[in-house]
Motif scaffolding. Structure first.
Motif, short mmCIF file in Angstrom:
data_model
loop_
_atom_site.label_atom_id
_atom_site.label_comp_id
_atom_site.label_asym_id
_atom_site.label_seq_id
_atom_site.Cartn_x
_atom_site.Cartn_y
_atom_site.Cartn_z
N THR A 1 0.80 -1.27 -0.12
CA THR A 1 -0.13 0.01 -0.06
C THR A 1 0.85 1.06 0.14
O THR A 1 2.22 1.19 0.26
CB THR A 1 -0.78 0.02 1.16
OG1 THR A 1 -0.11 -0.04 2.30
CG2 THR A 1 -1.87 -1.14 1.38
N THR B 1 -6.17 1.28 -0.36
CA THR B 1 -6.94 1.49 0.84
C THR B 1 -7.53 2.84 1.08
O THR B 1 -7.06 3.77 0.29
CB THR B 1 -6.27 1.16 2.21
OG1 THR B 1 -4.98 2.25 2.07
CG2 THR B 1 -5.53 -0.24 2.01
N LYS C 1 -12.41 -1.04 7.50
CA LYS C 1 -11.54 -1.81 8.97
C LYS C 1 -12.42 -2.61 9.57
O LYS C 1 -11.99 -3.61 10.28
CB LYS C 1 -10.99 -0.66 9.76
CG LYS C 1 -9.86 -0.19 8.99
CD LYS C 1 -9.24 1.06 9.86
CE LYS C 1 -7.82 1.60 9.09
NZ LYS C 1 -7.62 2.99 9.48
N ARG D 1 -5.42 -4.74 2.92
CA ARG D 1 -5.62 -4.42 4.43
C ARG D 1 -5.10 -5.59 5.09
O ARG D 1 -4.31 -5.59 6.09
CB ARG D 1 -6.96 -4.07 4.60
CG ARG D 1 -7.04 -2.52 5.10
CD ARG D 1 -8.18 -2.24 6.28
NE ARG D 1 -7.98 -2.95 7.28
CZ ARG D 1 -8.61 -4.00 8.10
NH1 ARG D 1 -9.73 -4.54 7.29
NH2 ARG D 1 -8.30 -4.47 9.25
N ASP E 1 -1.45 -6.39 5.37
CA ASP E 1 -0.52 -5.34 6.37
C ASP E 1 0.00 -5.80 7.43
O ASP E 1 -0.76 -6.56 8.27
CB ASP E 1 -1.42 -4.07 6.52
CG ASP E 1 -1.19 -2.98 5.57
OD1 ASP E 1 -0.23 -3.06 4.70
OD2 ASP E 1 -1.46 -1.66 5.89
#
Lengths: 101, 458
Positions: free
Chosen positions: B8, B207, B447, B455, B458
């Motif tokens: 990202t 994101t 989220k 995500r 990550d």
């Protein structure tokens, strides 16, 4: 639904918009025009009595700047001509629109 | 470290700042990925062959893919039309200058529907782009190349432009995040004008956080665009990681015919927001079918005026090089503005447009944000746009009301079909100048769910 627009009208519009069209394109564009005009015909169903037309929707008002020359934004003659297909002694060459005969 | 192209923006910024990896390595990973997939997917029309260094800045020479209707000094700019084939602009768009000054590197130029006229990327004069999630399907459009670039990890982040759905719809179909700012929040200077009263450039990202980060650099007053907002903009990345409890959400368009495929997933997304503490209510708005008509008329009218400048004299090729879609739009717009027809078409469209603005004003008295599906369907099959001159307008139906009113919106992935690997997007819309709200809600939703594949990495 019957056709709402004629080939003759489409041909006239093509001329106004300076769009060269083949006969085949003229037919297909006339059909596409019909399809589009039928979709957008629903606007008359909405009552707009007393409604002012929208020209801007986010609330900004006229934004002015000083009327001064900004040299940094200017193209040199060479830059301005750099993308033209036809130039002659520092000028753009345009198609002839006046004819002698 | 492998797969640097999959980072990202946020993670890449951190790794480069901490000298864990170099920006050149990340650029090279993206270039390698382009070489791997571009022959098949046709995402980039031009791109870097070797890494380059940009000016100092917090974007740390990270590679950004830019839609090819945005003028760049380093690459040709074609708007995917043969009229501009080979055109090298002698100047660059303000947003390109801004991201370069912030340290960004332009990685290459992405494919689009010619002149951004369309919602499939099938009308590009340089061949269609395939959806990286499933190459039997369309990526959407018109920013199909930029959305596909993010989805295929051929860039770290991308820039698109939206007139009515052109950022959010391809982002939905490619399963990425797309943020359309308020009209006037981001400068249009140096972008091939399509519909001047609605064109809005914005980020397409992995994101919501990345989109907010890039928007912070793209936004702001530009003296070269007289319609850009002179007011200071908030720091958009400050709207991340905030609670949405107690805030009010209106759910729109769920009872429309033709939305059967997507309806249950939007119901599920509403439930997620409710579980996060928001007050969610199903609401009614003006039927978007009327927005299709408004948009079609206003957009064609503005197109006919904007594309009048392409004569092939000062640059580019002559008007015989326009493709079918551009010819149709220019001519319909010419018709809608003609003496004897302008009142019937253009003026009534602008009046109904004002009705939509009033409708949103009323809705935003009750709700902080409005949500709906980003598109009435998941990605359509290759060839779907052919033979339908209204394909784009129908595919973008759910975006058109907010677009004609200049409102900001975001697409966040809200479903993945395990059989086809295709995505659906949730569209979140806020009042004018409230990008902070779409970021806050988009980030909170992202989220709270597992639909975003980056995500979870990550």
């Amino acid at each position: 639904m019957s056709a709402v627009i004629s080939k003759k009208l489409v041909d006239e519009i093509a001329h106004l918009a300076n769009i060269p069209l083949s006969d085949k394109e003229l037919s297909s564009i006339t059909a596409a025009f019909d399809e589009t005009l039928q979709v957008i015909d629903n606007l008359s169903e909405i009552d707009t009595t007393g409604i002012e037309p929208a020209h801007h929707t986010t609330g900004l008002e006229n934004i002015m700047r000083e009327d001064v020359v900004d040299n940094e934004r200017m193209f040199s003659q060479e830059e301005a001509l750099s993308q033209a297909k036809k130039t002659n002694v520092g000028y753009f060459v345009v198609p002839r629109i006046l004819h002698n005969d | 470290m492998t797969d640097l192209n999959k980072l990202t923006l946020k993670k890449a910024q951190k790794l480069v700042a901490e000298k864990e990896v170099t920006a050149a390595e990340i650029q090279q990973a993206c270039i390698d990925q382009i070489k791997e997939v571009n022959g098949k997917l046709n995402i980039f029309l031009s791109h870097l062959d070797v890494p380059v260094t940009a000016s100092e800045g917090s974007l740390h020479s990270l590679p950004i893919a830019v839609k090819d209707n945005v003028c760049t000094l380093d690459f040709p700019t074609t708007a995917s039309s043969k009229v501009l084939e080979g055109y090298r602009p002698p100047y660059e768009a303000s947003i390109v200058r801004k991201v370069k000054e912030a340290g960004g590197v332009i990685l290459g130029k992405t494919n689009l529907d010619a002149w951004a006229h369309g919602s499939s990327t099938e009308t590009s004069d340089f061949g269609l782009t395939l959806n990286p999630r499933n190459p039997d399907f369309l990526p959407g459009g018109s920013s199909g190349g930029s959305a596909a670039s993010v989805a295929s990890d051929t860039c770290i982040i991308a820039i698109g432009t939206e007139t009515a759905g052109s950022i959010r719809q391809p982002s939905a179909w490619c399963g990425v995040v797309g943020l359309k700012p308020t009209y006037g929040r981001v400068s249009r200077y140096g972008i091939a004008a399509m519909a001047s009263s609605t064109d809005s450039p914005g980020p397409i990202a992995k994101t919501v956080e990345d989109a907010a980060t890039l928007l912070d650099f793209m936004a702001g007053h530009d003296p070269l665009d007289a319609t850009s907002n002179p007011a200071e903009h908030p720091v958009f990345s400050n709207s991340l990681n905030k609670k949405i409890s107690g805030m009010k959400v209106g759910v729109l368009y769920q009872d429309l015919k033709g939305l059967e495929e997507v309806r249950p997933y939007i119901d599920a997304a509403s439930k997620v927001l409710e579980d996060l503490g928001a007050e969610v209510e199903y609401s009614q708005a003006l039927d978007p079918h009327y927005a299709i008509s408004v948009y079609t008329i206003v957009q064609r009218a503005e197109v006919s005026s904007n594309l009048a400048r392409y004569t092939g004299i000062r640059y580019g090729n002559d008007r015989s090089h326009f493709g079918d879609e551009a010819k149709r739009r220019i001519m319909l717009g010419t018709h809608a503005l003609r003496k004897g027809y302008a009142d019937k078409y253009y003026l009534s469209a602008q009046k109904v447009r004002a009705k939509f603005a009033l409708d949103f004003e009323k809705l935003f008295k009750k709700y902080d944000v409005l949500i709906s599906a980003s598109s009435p369907t998941l990605a359509e099959k290759i060839g779907a746009s052919e033979g339908s001159s209204m394909f784009g307008e129908l595919a973008d139906m759910l975006q058109e009301p907010s677009s004609i009113c200049g409102l900001p919106g975001i697409n966040v992935p809200c479903f993945r079909d395990p059989e086809t690997n295709l995505f659906l997007g949730l569209n979140i819309v806020a009042p004018a100048w409230r990008e902070d709200l779409v970021i806050q809600f988009g980030d909170a939703y992202e989220k709270a769910t597992t639909w975003n594949s980056w995500r979870t990495n990550d």
